[in-house]
Design an enzyme around this catalytic site. Structure first.
Site, PDB file in Angstrom:
ATOM      1  N   ARG A 124       0.507  -0.946   0.417  1.00 22.82           N
ATOM      2  CA  ARG A 124       0.063  -0.244   0.171  1.00 22.82           C
ATOM      3  C   ARG A 124       0.657   1.548   0.184  1.00 22.82           C
ATOM      4  NH1 ARG A 124      -4.990   0.094   4.167  1.00 22.82           N
ATOM      5  NH2 ARG A 124      -2.734   0.888   5.998  1.00 22.82           N
ATOM      6  N   LYS A 150      -2.891   6.223   1.404  1.00 23.55           N
ATOM      7  CA  LYS A 150      -2.626   7.097   2.608  1.00 23.55           C
ATOM      8  C   LYS A 150      -1.327   8.005   2.636  1.00 23.55           C
ATOM      9  CE  LYS A 150      -2.770   4.418   7.810  1.00 23.55           C
ATOM     10  NZ  LYS A 150      -4.085   4.602   7.699  1.00 23.55           N
ATOM     11  N   GLU A 210     -17.306   5.861   4.616  1.00 21.94           N
ATOM     12  CA  GLU A 210     -15.867   5.487   5.502  1.00 21.94           C
ATOM     13  C   GLU A 210     -15.947   6.412   6.988  1.00 21.94           C
ATOM     14  OE1 GLU A 210     -11.409   5.312   5.238  1.00 21.94           O
ATOM     15  OE2 GLU A 210     -11.825   5.272   3.463  1.00 21.94           O
TER      16      GLU A 210
END
Length: 361
Positions: free
Chosen positions: A107, A209, A245
């Site tokens: 990621r 992220k 989310e």
């Protein structure tokens, strides 16, 4: 000017690396029973750097301390930075375990490509995590008392003035023992559906992220907490009709044997706990759908729960949408409890790992 790291006990750029010494104490002097989710500095951190167009080399462990950056560092001026979060767990026999660390590495690589950054290889990333855990092993809580949270950071540390990728990058990992993320502990969360602020937009960076995704949620989150809510549940930025989310975790709803979660379509972070829970739920006989989840489905849901590295698998007791408060099943016999027990059993070595998810340090 080049990045310099000013550490409390040992400068990074000195020729001799810090000598990691084993303490005679099995555990650090911590009141494990009162542990929460806050920064508790440990002994060592891992750090390495490289220039644009090069590759990261072997880093070194150094005493935890402050870092010094150029005022024109890319991360300070343009937010060119990424972070990850993972945990180390102590097994009953004392051995230390990591949960799917290669997924965090992958990621970060994906995020680095999106943010025009150099990233460590998967092997370098995982090896750095292992070194950080071993150096701070006395800070890994006893079984049942929490975990050692690990925070890998990738920073555009080189100096820039015009908008451009930084000429130098720093990869570092620090650690802190933690327990429950929310102040409620393991008690059910109370969420508020946010309509005035968006978390992410289509074709943006909601699916990576990057550090720049998180400070913008603070206003909505703080307003909700002042009203007694645990956190905020965001809707899609286009129609305001579908769930996305929570500020720092993914969301699931359950009705009967069917579990639904918003699809990762570019605006939602592809959580590693989310991915793992989906697989475990299917193994347990549940039908799991990754799709657009209309906010109206909250009315009919039996259960709602959140997933994330920091939060684990957390039950949601209520969600308030406009003037309607909806309550959900929690506790004994719930799907959330079943999935929490399954994944935490694997993470802590209580349950046999048949999926190859655990990496022993």
């Amino acid at each position: 000017s080049e990045l310099t790291i000013a550490l409390l006990l040992n400068p990074l750029l000195s020729e001799a690396p810090t000598q990691v010494t084993d303490s005679d104490d099995e555990y650090a002097d911590v009141d494990w029973d009162s542990l929460g989710f806050g920064l508790m500095p440990t002994d060592y951190m891992y750090i390495t750097k490289c220039c644009e167009g090069q590759r990261f080399g072997q880093g070194q462990l150094t005493r935890y301390g402050n870092i010094e950056l150029s005022p024109s560092a890319g991360v300070l001026n343009y937010g060119q930075g990424l972070f990850e979060g993972t945990k180390a767990y102590r097994k009953e026999n004392g051995r230390l375990l990591l949960f799917r660390p290669e997924e965090n590495a992958i990621r970060m690589k994906i995020g680095a490509e999106r943010m025009c950054m150099v990233s460590p290889s998967i092997d370098e990333f995982v090896d750095a995590l292992k070194q950080t855990v071993l150096a701070n092993k006395r800070w890994v809580p006893p079984v049942g008392k929490g975990s050692l949270y690990l925070r890998p950071l990738l920073l555009g540390s080189g100096p820039v003035l015009g908008l451009a990728p930084a000429p130098e990058y720093t990869f570092l990992i620090f650690a802190s023992p933690v327990r429950n993320y929310f102040k409620e502990g393991s008690a059910p969360l109370n969420l508020f559906v946010e309509e005035n602020f968006d978390r992410a937009s289509r074709r943006g960076t909601g699916n990576v992220k990057t550090i720049s995704n998180y400070a913008p949620v603070l206003m909505a989150q703080s307003q909700a907490k002042k009203r007694g809510f645990s956190d905020v549940l965001y809707l899609d930025s286009v129609t305001k009709k579908n769930l996305e989310e929570v500020s720092s975790c993914n969301i699931f709803i359950a009705k009967g044997k069917c579990i639904s979660t918003p699809a990762t379509n570019g605006t939602i972070l592809s959580g590693i706990t989310r991915k793992s829970v989906i697989e475990i739920a299917r193994d347990h006989g549940y039908q799991v759908e990754e799709r657009a989840v209309p906010v109206d489905e909250l009315i009919e849901a039996d259960e709602v729960f959140c997933t994330g590295t920091a939060v684990g698998v957390a039950p949601v007791g209520s969600i308030t949408y406009r003037d309607t408060r909806m309550e959900y099943k929690t506790g004994s016999g719930s799907i959330c409890e079943e999935l929490y027990n399954a994944i935490s059993g694997i993470q802590t070595g209580i349950t046999e790992d048949k999926k190859g998810w655990i990496v022993e340090v």
